[in-house]
Design a protein around this motif. Structure first.
Motif, short mmCIF file in Angstrom:
data_model
loop_
_atom_site.label_atom_id
_atom_site.label_comp_id
_atom_site.label_asym_id
_atom_site.label_seq_id
_atom_site.Cartn_x
_atom_site.Cartn_y
_atom_site.Cartn_z
N GLY A 106 -2.49 -10.38 -4.00
CA GLY A 106 -3.11 -10.56 -2.69
C GLY A 106 -4.25 -11.56 -2.68
N GLU A 125 4.87 -2.70 -1.57
CA GLU A 125 3.96 -3.57 -0.82
C GLU A 125 2.54 -3.45 -1.36
OE1 GLU A 125 2.29 -4.02 3.76
OE2 GLU A 125 4.28 -3.14 3.44
N ALA A 155 3.57 -11.25 -0.94
CA ALA A 155 2.27 -10.63 -0.70
C ALA A 155 1.58 -11.28 0.49
CB ALA A 155 1.40 -10.75 -1.95
N LEU A 196 2.29 -5.35 -4.73
CA LEU A 196 2.26 -6.80 -4.52
C LEU A 196 0.88 -7.25 -4.06
CD1 LEU A 196 5.69 -7.49 -2.76
CD2 LEU A 196 4.91 -8.53 -4.90
N GLU A 197 0.29 -6.52 -3.13
CA GLU A 197 -1.02 -6.88 -2.61
C GLU A 197 -2.08 -6.78 -3.70
OE1 GLU A 197 -4.16 -8.10 -0.38
OE2 GLU A 197 -2.04 -8.20 0.20
#
Length: 663
Positions: A423, A415, A495, A418-419
């Motif tokens: 993001g 996570e 994201a 991805l951010e």
């Protein structure tokens, strides 16, 4: 103003100068607020005529600044003037905790355009004793007495806007849109008796006035020349007339002329005529927002607060994102809405990424990052709308932040990765889809009134949530890759979904005090969307609640099913708006968007204590300085930056205070 010899010819374009030094975005930090600077990319590429237009428009915006202060609360200007007098005149000990508390209090009310917090709407606590303020006032020969003094310390007018269920929202809101003794019933009775000349084009009754009761009779005090706020409005008009004289094209000049006529008369038909003309005026490099527009500060959604944003087109990004406007009909056709609620012909949706050159009123120091106007549903349907994303504001926020808080609240390394990679792009696309496609989407059923009438106190959060849901639904769609906006639509979509759920269920809670309900419209919509899909997806474990080492996380296990849930909720929110279903919107917002899990909230606040960065960001504006020749003609406009937040706020009060009648 000073004379200079390095003037630009009116239509001369100059290549921008690239400076090696690093721009310092950070200006100040206090309480829960961080104040930043922003640059104006492309300024030197504008012609002198364009720069002059921007200067006049920013001056027009600043001229009306005090109107939003008075709209926010009836004693705001008296309190601000007194505290600024103390701040500039006091020569005593400024190293004490009491003085530091006084200084922080003044900065907080500067930031909020009044004594109520810009986001929570709660009255800001002074943080220093009443006797200390009396001492400061006496030593600086400053007067502040009676109710205006007492309200700083007592429990009266504790909430600027109160949208709670089961109360008389107008009576318990401190906002200065209504006179003493006005109730919800008064407002509804007064406006139910008003009829638009053309029912298909309803006027925005109440948008530009204060409703009062005189000798038991309800009466509007209209914002216009010669009316309420007339002295400030005349100053706004003066600068708008100068702007009209250097307009880029006839359409822009015609729109400015209508805005001037509206300010002079207060005529709501002219306001609609202006919005039609402004929406159609899409050519040129400069645009603006100016007037009483957004209704978030009115508990019943009638009255617009004053705001101004002056914008310069970001050519490269606007060209890239224009593809959303060009495909607006595709998005409408492929949305999960009921067929009866889809627009058969989405018209006139223009989208630009812009760079802000100046802001004022309710748009400053705390600013939106995207705007879609006009707000009238019939104009959106018949003429279209303009959507903008404030690129340099977003850039400033991204370059002044820290990733440490993010690392605390993400569920896992995937996570986080991805951010960090997608993001910012996901956020830009969310804003664009929200503004361009979201607000322009859907239609009301025949005969259904405006949402402020049908959905009442829930109208704003329903509309913002509906636009968010449109964005969320299409953020996880391969169409974005087909349009060339992303290289990996699934990763960008993931994201976006991770960030929205993380914020809606957890991180936005750092903005609330423990025990508080969620009241701000945007916070409410993020929570009711996130909480609804979490609950509806429990059977399939779409979003799992994870507890690890005493900490809570939310982990999306099935993005496809979450996409489907967003679509289902979008369909329902559009149905609510289209049908004017008050019972349904009340159940949705009260059931999912207002109450907070107190144990989780306490945990989030504890986890957040380790971070120094403030949850709220705002901005000082660049200062545009005209240089004049011996005949008083502008020969150059230079961009400078304020050194401190206090410097700019004091300068604004010195040069742009045009409401002596309410001080």
């Amino acid at each position: 103003m000073s004379c200079g010899n390095d003037a630009k010819k009116e239509n001369e374009k100059v290549e921008p100068v690239v400076k090696a030094d690093v721009f310092d975005y950070k200006v100040d930090a206090f309480a829960d607020i961080q104040v930043l600077r922003y640059q104006i990319p492309g300024w030197d590429a504008l012609t002198l005529k364009e720069q002059t237009l921007v200067y006049y428009l920013t001056q027009a915006g600043l001229a009306g600044r005090d109107m939003v202060w008075d709209q926010n609360y009836k004693y705001n200007l008296k309190i601000r003037n007194a505290l600024e007098s103390v701040y500039t005149k006091y020569t005593g000990d400024k190293s004490t905790e009491e003085w530091k508390a006084f200084e922080t209090y003044l900065k907080r009310i500067w930031f909020s355009n009044g004594i109520h917090h810009h986001y929570s709407n709660d009255k800001i606590e002074a943080g220093f004793p009443v006797e200390y303020l009396k001492k400061l006032l006496a030593e600086t020969n400053t007067e502040l007495k009676g109710a205006a003094f007492d309200v700083i310390f007592n429990d009266l007018d504790s909430k600027k806007v109160n949208k709670s269920k089961g109360v008389d929202n107008v009576a318990v809101s401190a906002v200065n849109f209504y006179g003493d003794g006005i109730t919800n019933a008064d407002v509804e009775r007064f406006y139910s008796a008003k009829k638009s000349p053309d029912p298909e084009k309803p006027l925005s009754f109440g948008l530009n006035s204060q409703l009062v009761k005189e000798n038991g009779v309800l009466k509007e005090r209209v914002y216009k020349s010669g009316g309420l706020y007339g002295s400030a409005i005349d100053e706004v008009v003066k600068w708008l007339e100068l702007a009209k004289g250097v307009a880029e094209n006839e359409a822009q000049a015609n729109a400015l002329g209508l805005l001037i006529a509206y300010y002079k008369t207060g005529d709501l038909q002219i306001w609609d005529d202006y919005n039609v003309a402004w929406t159609a005026a899409t050519e040129g490099n400069i645009d603006y927002i100016n007037s009483f527009i957004e209704v978030y500060y009115d508990p019943l959604g009638y009255r617009g607060y004053y705001e101004s944003i002056v914008q310069i087109k970001d050519f490269e990004m606007s060209q890239k994102m224009a593809v959303l406007s060009e495909n607006a009909q595709w998005f409408e056709d492929h949305s999960p809405l009921m067929e009866a609620h889809k627009k058969k012909n989405v018209v006139g949706v223009s989208y630009k990424t812009v760079n802000v050159a100046g802001e004022s009123g309710g748009a400053s120091p705390s600013t939106p990052i995207g705007v879609n106007l006009p707000n009238a549903n019939w104009i959106r349907a018949a003429v279209g709308s303009k959507s903008v994303s404030l690129g340099n504001i977003i850039h400033a926020a991204n370059n002044a932040g820290s990733s440490q808080r993010l690392k605390e609240f993400v569920h896992d390394e995937e996570e986080l990765a991805l951010e960090e990679k997608y993001g910012q792009l996901a956020d830009k696309l969310h804003t664009a889809l929200h503004e361009v496609v979201g607000h322009a989407s859907g239609q009301l059923n025949p005969g259904v009134g405006e949402t402020k009438e049908t959905l009442k106190t829930y109208a704003s959060t329903l509309e913002e949530g509906r636009a968010d849901l449109v964005a969320l639904y299409f953020l996880y769609d391969s169409k974005l890759q087909d349009l060339g906006l992303v290289d990996d639509w699934q990763s960008v979509g993931k994201a976006a979904y991770d960030g929205y759920i993380r914020n809606g269920l957890m991180t936005q809670l750092i903005r609330l005090k423990l025990g508080d309900d969620v009241e701000e419209a945007h916070m409410r919509n993020r929570q009711w969307i996130s909480a609804w899909v979490y609950e509806k997806g429990k059977a399939d474990n779409v979003i799992e609640k994870v507890t690890r080492d005493g900490k809570t996380y939310f982990n999306i296990t099935d993005y496809e099913k979450l996409h489907t849930l967003f679509g289902q909720l979008l369909r329902e929110t559009q149905r609510i708006k289209s049908e004017g279903d008050f019972a349904a919107v009340e159940a949705l917002v009260e059931g999912y968007g207002v109450k907070v899990d107190q144990a989780l909230h306490k945990e989030i606040l504890e986890r957040n204590k380790q971070f120094k960065s403030a949850p709220y960001k705002g901005y000082v504006n660049p200062v545009l300085v005209p240089e004049m020749d011996s005949e008083g003609k502008i020969i150059a406009v230079k961009v400078t930056q304020p050194k401190t937040f206090a410097e700019q706020m004091l300068a604004y009060s010195k040069h742009y205070s045009f409401l002596p009648e309410v001080n």
